[in-house]
Scaffold this motif. Structure first.
Motif, PDB file in Angstrom:
ATOM      1  N   ILE A 182       0.853  -1.189   0.000  1.00 40.00           N
ATOM      2  CA  ILE A 182       0.000   0.000   0.000  1.00 40.00           C
ATOM      3  C   ILE A 182       0.887   1.237   0.000  1.00 40.00           C
ATOM      4  O   ILE A 182       1.862   1.308   0.751  1.00 40.00           O
ATOM      5  CB  ILE A 182      -0.912   0.000   1.240  1.00 40.00           C
ATOM      6  N   ASN A 183       0.569   2.186  -0.841  1.00 42.71           N
ATOM      7  CA  ASN A 183       1.296   3.455  -0.855  1.00 42.71           C
ATOM      8  C   ASN A 183       0.617   4.384   0.152  1.00 42.71           C
ATOM      9  O   ASN A 183      -0.192   5.225  -0.196  1.00 42.71           O
ATOM     10  CB  ASN A 183       1.253   4.045  -2.272  1.00 42.71           C
ATOM     11  N   TRP A 184       0.981   4.214   1.414  1.00 48.27           N
ATOM     12  CA  TRP A 184       0.217   4.827   2.511  1.00 48.27           C
ATOM     13  C   TRP A 184       0.090   6.338   2.379  1.00 48.27           C
ATOM     14  O   TRP A 184      -0.926   6.910   2.741  1.00 48.27           O
ATOM     15  CB  TRP A 184       0.848   4.481   3.859  1.00 48.27           C
ATOM     16  N   VAL A 185       1.137   6.986   1.881  1.00 46.59           N
ATOM     17  CA  VAL A 185       1.072   8.447   1.828  1.00 46.59           C
ATOM     18  C   VAL A 185       0.074   8.944   0.792  1.00 46.59           C
ATOM     19  O   VAL A 185      -0.318  10.104   0.804  1.00 46.59           O
ATOM     20  CB  VAL A 185       2.454   9.083   1.546  1.00 46.59           C
TER      21      VAL A 185
ATOM     22  N   SER B 289       9.092   8.238 -13.120  1.00 46.41           N
ATOM     23  CA  SER B 289       7.885   8.898 -12.627  1.00 46.41           C
ATOM     24  C   SER B 289       7.225   9.667 -13.756  1.00 46.41           C
ATOM     25  O   SER B 289       7.887  10.085 -14.708  1.00 46.41           O
ATOM     26  CB  SER B 289       8.299   9.862 -11.506  1.00 46.41           C
ATOM     27  N   VAL B 290       5.937   9.903 -13.633  1.00 45.99           N
ATOM     28  CA  VAL B 290       5.275  10.773 -14.613  1.00 45.99           C
ATOM     29  C   VAL B 290       5.872  12.182 -14.551  1.00 45.99           C
ATOM     30  O   VAL B 290       5.893  12.894 -15.546  1.00 45.99           O
ATOM     31  CB  VAL B 290       3.755  10.885 -14.380  1.00 45.99           C
ATOM     32  N   ASN B 291       6.354  12.562 -13.376  1.00 43.73           N
ATOM     33  CA  ASN B 291       6.959  13.894 -13.236  1.00 43.73           C
ATOM     34  C   ASN B 291       8.107  14.081 -14.215  1.00 43.73           C
ATOM     35  O   ASN B 291       8.349  15.162 -14.737  1.00 43.73           O
ATOM     36  CB  ASN B 291       7.506  14.123 -11.827  1.00 43.73           C
TER      37      ASN B 291
ATOM     38  N   ALA C 216       7.559   3.972 -12.695  1.00 43.20           N
ATOM     39  CA  ALA C 216       7.808   3.239 -11.449  1.00 43.20           C
ATOM     40  C   ALA C 216       6.881   3.719 -10.332  1.00 43.20           C
ATOM     41  O   ALA C 216       6.981   3.243  -9.200  1.00 43.20           O
ATOM     42  CB  ALA C 216       9.261   3.380 -11.030  1.00 43.20           C
ATOM     43  N   LYS C 217       6.017   4.682 -10.656  1.00 45.22           N
ATOM     44  CA  LYS C 217       5.037   5.188  -9.685  1.00 45.22           C
ATOM     45  C   LYS C 217       5.703   5.715  -8.421  1.00 45.22           C
ATOM     46  O   LYS C 217       5.252   5.460  -7.307  1.00 45.22           O
ATOM     47  CB  LYS C 217       4.024   4.097  -9.315  1.00 45.22           C
ATOM     48  N   ILE C 218       6.797   6.382  -8.585  1.00 40.67           N
ATOM     49  CA  ILE C 218       7.466   6.975  -7.427  1.00 40.67           C
ATOM     50  C   ILE C 218       7.468   8.480  -7.626  1.00 40.67           C
ATOM     51  O   ILE C 218       7.746   8.963  -8.722  1.00 40.67           O
ATOM     52  CB  ILE C 218       8.925   6.514  -7.314  1.00 40.67           C
TER      53      ILE C 218
ATOM     54  N   GLU D  85      -1.377   8.222 -11.935  1.00 38.47           N
ATOM     55  CA  GLU D  85      -0.365   7.186 -12.044  1.00 38.47           C
ATOM     56  C   GLU D  85      -0.535   6.120 -10.960  1.00 38.47           C
ATOM     57  O   GLU D  85      -0.485   4.925 -11.227  1.00 38.47           O
ATOM     58  CB  GLU D  85       1.015   7.853 -11.912  1.00 38.47           C
ATOM     59  N   GLN D  86      -0.742   6.572  -9.725  1.00 35.23           N
ATOM     60  CA  GLN D  86      -0.680   5.639  -8.606  1.00 35.23           C
ATOM     61  C   GLN D  86      -2.032   5.093  -8.183  1.00 35.23           C
ATOM     62  O   GLN D  86      -2.116   4.042  -7.578  1.00 35.23           O
ATOM     63  CB  GLN D  86      -0.002   6.313  -7.411  1.00 35.23           C
ATOM     64  N   GLN D  87      -3.082   5.849  -8.451  1.00 35.56           N
ATOM     65  CA  GLN D  87      -4.399   5.396  -7.983  1.00 35.56           C
ATOM     66  C   GLN D  87      -5.354   5.101  -9.118  1.00 35.56           C
ATOM     67  O   GLN D  87      -6.506   4.754  -8.879  1.00 35.56           O
ATOM     68  CB  GLN D  87      -5.035   6.467  -7.093  1.00 35.56           C
ATOM     69  N   GLY D  88      -4.882   5.306 -10.349  1.00 33.43           N
ATOM     70  CA  GLY D  88      -5.775   5.113 -11.481  1.00 33.43           C
ATOM     71  C   GLY D  88      -6.917   6.109 -11.509  1.00 33.43           C
ATOM     72  O   GLY D  88      -8.002   5.827 -12.008  1.00 33.43           O
TER      73      GLY D  88
END
Lengths: 294, 320, 459
Positions: B170-173, C233-235, C281-283, C436-439
């Motif tokens: 989970i990406n908690w942040v 990253s998308v950034n 990489a979704k970071i 990116e991370q949550q769709g």
């Protein structure tokens, strides 16, 4: 229903008496298991700080995560200190918290005494005013306060943190509640009849009696000032920081690295924890006394 | 948070202790000197406490930029009217309340249970108390940084632990709202549960043992004793800690600020609290006037809480 | 995406400095040393490109001993590069004292309050691209206008015109002299591409990646073959592509104009495309997870301004040597980052401060900063020096970094900037992170970003 003053005096005694009399129920294994579990949860994050703080960046990026303390702790601490002068920040915090504690205890004892024992016009109104503000978060006044400090040119100077915190409405209330009952009015009047000045009465009669409550207030105030973050963050920066602001700066630095941050966190936290464990009994007692009610 | 918590701990000490307030008997000595005693406090208090609080209200009727604090432009109630339709403000208000609830309820329940256990006679009771107070001795900033590490997505301990239960990292942040808020609340819970347990414990130790003995004679078991004697005796303490926690969460700042490392409180503002919002508006976006309106609104909310506080205390006083 | 203002600022520009904060002043400087290029004649360049005559230099000290305070953030590395020592030889009366703050966000907070209060200012104050437009909009009167100093025309001619323009207010006051610039390229792990059975030669890639579409398609292949993320990253895509438009966040008047900006629209669409293709990489950039992933090879590419080289070197460490490589940026040239030196008006040593700022940003010194620290010169005179053009980096697989960044710098489009850029970028980056991370639905994200931007601009 114990008053504050009675409790401060009687809590240890009562505890002793009750256990001696064997009235307290004895803990079973379930109690121990649960309490040990709670202890583990309380301590584990602190232990884990040390685990992460002692690994290099690439050693941490593994699954399963590391569980034992490694060798890079001092390297990481040195790196943290390079990024943020945490020792200077700790000294700043000791100075700031010390000044705030001194001011708060002094001012609050003085006016707590007046509210408790002296008859004067406006006593009730002023006290009510003080009481009312204990429930309002002080940070709601930060905007004008900030504008003051900016106009005075005090932004980024420690006095901007110290001055607004020199008094505490709660402290006045706390001292008053204690002195109302702990301080026999007859004693004051006897001193007065003897012709002692009010100041002398305060010094020779009130202060000795107020001392235990002053100690509790000092401890609570120091901890509060040490942990305070929002206002110091507004008026200071990592260039001249308190320990919380410095630590936050490290945490949000250019190159936030978990191991460096955790090593820095250890530097800022563990000394206090050691003091805490050494003085644990007194601190536990102080917090319970400060909090007791019937 | 700390300030109010401790303030209330003290308030408990005072008022709750005696429902019928004993009138103080004043000493018949130099009343003029009294002003000298209270003067230092009130001078500092007026300058740094009261005046800023009131002046915030005045500023909130203006447009003031952090970039030019000497220029105040009158805008009337515009800041307030825009506040109530501002979905970011409303979001922060809701978050403040929900995080407050999910941090306070489990925290206080657990504290109660732990206090009950600590109240047994046992070996090492002081050691347990010290250990449980260690989170309290760890500053909010340090605590949040530590939990930030534990909750790290790829290499954090929590996700590693959860993977045994088949939970994907989970990406908690920046997770769905309830997950992120839970993570933030856990920081508060960890830090304060032990402290509250001690406060409850202090309360429990003040309950006369005769009550328990009488109940035992009547055949009440331990659980019944806990429910029928301990809880009612502690009720004032509990009521206060509930309100205190709520006010504490009004001020919540460091946790959401450092957990998500930013003023947004999560990518969708999942945990942007009111104080965080105030900070963002005032010090990041330079809108000091608007931030003052936020502060003043928070003040009103706090006053409402104080009134509830007083009413609860009174209700309890009557019942007693 | 959780860039704080400070991190965002850093991301935009300070990063130049940010990167060096680690590479330059920390123990990691050792590991970053190999990153340095090996310019053909590393001893000669300073002399050859000298734009300011050293023969009769006016120190502006009137023969008195004075101390000049220079307010900086991060690490400008002037000390490391030996420039202070050199200046003190030139002007023995002058002592230089650095007033350095680690984070540009902190630095700007302090500077803006000091400017508002009119006190506590240093003799020289650094200004970075994240807040230069705030300075020109609000505080142009409080800084020396470099169009009015002695030799103004000659000084101006050494800089890229856009660099000069960015620090100039609408009424024509220039508040600072440019230090460095951030022409962008694409950094990639040639070893990972090779392992995936894909081309890994920088010239081939430059062709295949000439457009962002080509780049993203390549990324899909990589993802298919390895199952791993292609770009960090998308950034990385958005922040580069946004500056390839005619407009970025503002219109020609410097007013926020996100909805009508070709740069934002195009960059947004590309970033969404990449997010939905799952090649990131979704970071979030500048986070702890991001830093850790440099070492673990989580991603194969990252768009990199010149200053990012030192950052990569310090994060990836010795183990990354020869694995990383550099090629040109898809979609054309772009700039990310850069700073200026300004002189607050009415200081006690205004004249000496102007002299020092002029000297530090002169071509010869910018050249020193390139050879010593890899800061790309904002002085076109310095950038044209042969030693810059021929520089290569052995850490980056001997890539011709001088040529790659030089081409980027020569073809830059410089869209107008505005006072809210940092916070606008944060808002857009944040919402892209959600896609990116949550769709999150991109249209919803776009609307939310616009709402957030309204919060920033207050309109």
């Amino acid at each position: 229903m114990a008053t504050l003053e009675q409790t401060i005096r009687t809590v240890p005694r009562r505890r002793r008496r009750s256990s001696a009399a064997g009235r307290q129920l004895t803990a079973g294994p379930f109690t121990y298991i649960v309490l040990i579990l709670v202890t583990v949860i309380s301590v584990f994050p602190l232990y884990y700080t040390m685990v992460i703080g002692s690994h290099t960046n690439s050693e941490m990026a593994k699954s399963p995560p590391p569980f034992s303390v490694n060798t890079s702790l001092f390297d990481n601490m040195r790196e943290a200190l390079k990024q943020q002068p945490l020792f200077r920040d700790i000294l700043n915090s000791i100075f700031v918290s010390g000044m705030i504690t001194l001011g708060t205890v002094a001012f609050c004892t003085l006016s707590g005494f007046a509210f408790a024992k002296l008859r004067f016009r406006g006593n009730k109104i002023l006290f009510g005013l003080t009481l009312g503000t204990t429930l309002i978060p002080p940070q709601l006044g930060v905007i004008p306060l900030y504008m003051y400090m900016a106009k005075l040119g005090w932004i980024h100077h420690l006095q901007a943190v110290i001055l607004p915190n020199l008094v505490s409405a709660f402290g006045v209330f706390f001292m008053r509640q204690y002195l109302v009952n702990a301080m026999p009015t007859e004693l004051l009047e006897a001193g007065w009849v003897d012709g002692a000045s009010t100041f002398r009465i305060f010094r020779t009669i009130v202060l000795p009696i107020a001392r235990p409550a002053m100690a509790v207030l000092a401890m609570l105030t120091f901890l509060f000032a040490w942990n305070d973050f929002f206002w110091p963050l507004l008026v200071l920066n990592s260039h001249n920081a308190t320990v919380q602001v410095g630590l936050a700066g490290l945490g949000q630095g250019y190159i936030p690295q978990q191991n460096i941050i955790m090593a820095g966190t250890m530097l800022c936290t563990f000394p206090l924890l050691v003091v805490f464990v050494v003085l644990g009994k007194q601190i536990v007692g102080g917090i319970m006394q400060g909090a007791v009610k019937g | 948070m700390t300030a109010v918590r401790e303030a209330h701990a003290g308030v408990l000490a005072g008022t709750v202790g005696h429902p019928r307030k004993r009138r103080p008997r004043y000493a018949l000595i130099g009343s003029k000197a009294a002003y000298l005693y209270v003067a230092p406090f009130f001078v500092v208090f007026a300058i740094f406490g009261l005046y800023p609080l009131l002046y915030t209200g005045w500023i909130s009727l203006h447009d003031v930029s952090l970039l030019n604090i000497n220029k105040m432009t009158w805008v009337g109630f515009h800041n307030y009217t825009s506040l109530w339709t501002n979905h970011f403000f409303l979001n922060a208000l809701t978050n403040t309340i929900t995080i407050g609830i999910i941090s306070a309820v489990p925290q206080l329940l657990m504290a109660l249970g732990i206090a009950h256990l600590l109240n047994y006679r046992m070996k090492g009771s002081i050691a347990f108390r010290i250990a449980m107070l260690m989170p309290y001795a760890t500053s909010v900033v340090a605590t949040t940084l530590i939990f930030g590490e534990l909750y790290s997505r790829d290499f954090g301990f929590v996700n590693w632990f959860l993977h045994f239960f088949g939970v994907e990292p989970i990406n908690w942040v920046n997770a769905p709202k309830w997950q992120s808020q839970l993570a933030v609340a856990s920081i508060v819970i960890w830090r304060w549960t032990g402290y509250n347990a001690l406060i409850y414990l202090a309360g429990m130790q003040a309950i006369p043992h005769e009550l328990y003995e009488a109940a035992a004679i009547d055949g009440a078991n331990r659980w019944q004793q806990f429910r029928k004697i301990t809880i009612p005796s502690l009720r004032p303490t509990i009521l206060f800690t509930v309100v205190v926690s709520t006010i504490g969460s009004m001020q919540m700042f460091a946790e959401p600020y450092l957990f998500g490392s930013g003023t947004n409180g999560g990518g969708n503002g999942q945990y942007q609290t009111l104080t965080l919002y105030l900070y963002q508006q005032g010090w990041q976006y330079n809108h000091l006037g608007f931030a003052a309106a936020v502060a003043w609104t928070m003040l009103v909310v706090c006053l409402v809480l104080v009134i509830i506080n007083a009413m609860l205390t009174n209700a309890r006083g009557r019942r007693g | 995406m959780f860039m704080t203002s400070r991190r965002a600022r850093m991301a935009i520009g300070v990063a130049a400095v940010a990167a060096m904060a680690v590479a330059g002043c920390s123990s990691k400087s050792k590991t970053s040393a190999p990153a340095s290029s090996s310019p053909a004649g590393s001893s000669s360049p300073a002399a050859s490109a000298s734009g300011s005559a050293s023969a009769a230099w006016d120190c502006g000290d009137n023969g008195q001993k004075i101390t000049l305070k220079i307010g900086l953030f991060g690490n400008f590395a002037y000390k490391t590069a030996g420039l202070y020592d050199k200046y003190q030889q030139l002007c023995p009366n002058i002592t230089i004292q650095e007033d350095d703050i680690e984070q540009s966000g902190d630095y700007w907070n302090k500077l803006k309050t000091n400017l508002a209060a009119g006190s506590g200012l240093d003799d020289i104050q650094a200004i970075e691209v994240g807040f230069v437009a705030q300075v020109t909009a609000n505080y142009a009167d409080k800084f020396v206008d470099f169009n009015t100093v002695p030799n103004a025309a000659q000084i101006k001619s050494t800089f890229y015109p856009w660099k000069w323009q960015m620090a100039t207010s609408t009424d024509g006051k220039t508040v600072g002299l440019g230090t460095d610039a951030g022409p962008e390229a694409m950094c990639f792990r040639q070893d990972l591409l090779k392992a995936a059975g894909l081309p890994n030669d920088r010239n081939t890639l430059a062709q295949q990646w000439s457009t962002w579409d080509g780049f993203i398609n390549f990324g899909k292949q990589y993802k298919q073959k390895t199952g791993k993320a292609f770009i960090d990253s998308v950034n990385s895509i958005f922040n580069a592509a946004v500056y390839q438009g005619n407009e970025a966040y503002d219109n020609a008047q410097g007013k926020p104009d996100v909805e009508n900006s070709d740069g934002v629209k195009k960059a947004w669409q590309l970033a969404v495309q990449a997010a939905q293709a799952g090649i990131t990489a979704k970071i979030n950039q500048w986070t702890k997870d991001w830093n850790q992933s440099f070492a673990s090879g989580t991603f194969a590419t990252i768009s990199c301004p010149a200053w990012m080289l030192a950052y990569i070197t310090s994060q990836a460490g010795d183990a990354g040597k020869g694995k990383w490589d550099v090629t040109s940026l898809p979609g054309g040239a772009a700039n990310w980052g850069g700073s200026w030196l300004g002189v607050p008006k009415g200081g006690p040593h205004e004249k000496a401060a102007i002299a020092l700022a002029t000297w530090l940003t002169a071509p010869a010194q910018q050249l020193t900063m390139w050879t010593s620290q890899h800061f790309w010169p904002s002085s076109q005179a310095a950038a044209q020096d042969p030693s810059v053009k021929t520089a290569t980096s052995d850490y980056f697989n001997n890539a011709p970094i001088g040529e790659i960044f030089g081409n980027s710098a020569a073809n830059l489009k410089m869209p107008p900037i505005g006072p809210y850029d940092t916070d606008i970028q944060t808002a857009l980056d944040t919402e892209l992170g959600n896609v990116e991370q949550q769709g999150k639905n991109p249209q919803q994200a776009w609307n939310d970003a616009l709402a957030k931007i309204k919060q920033v601009t207050g309109s």
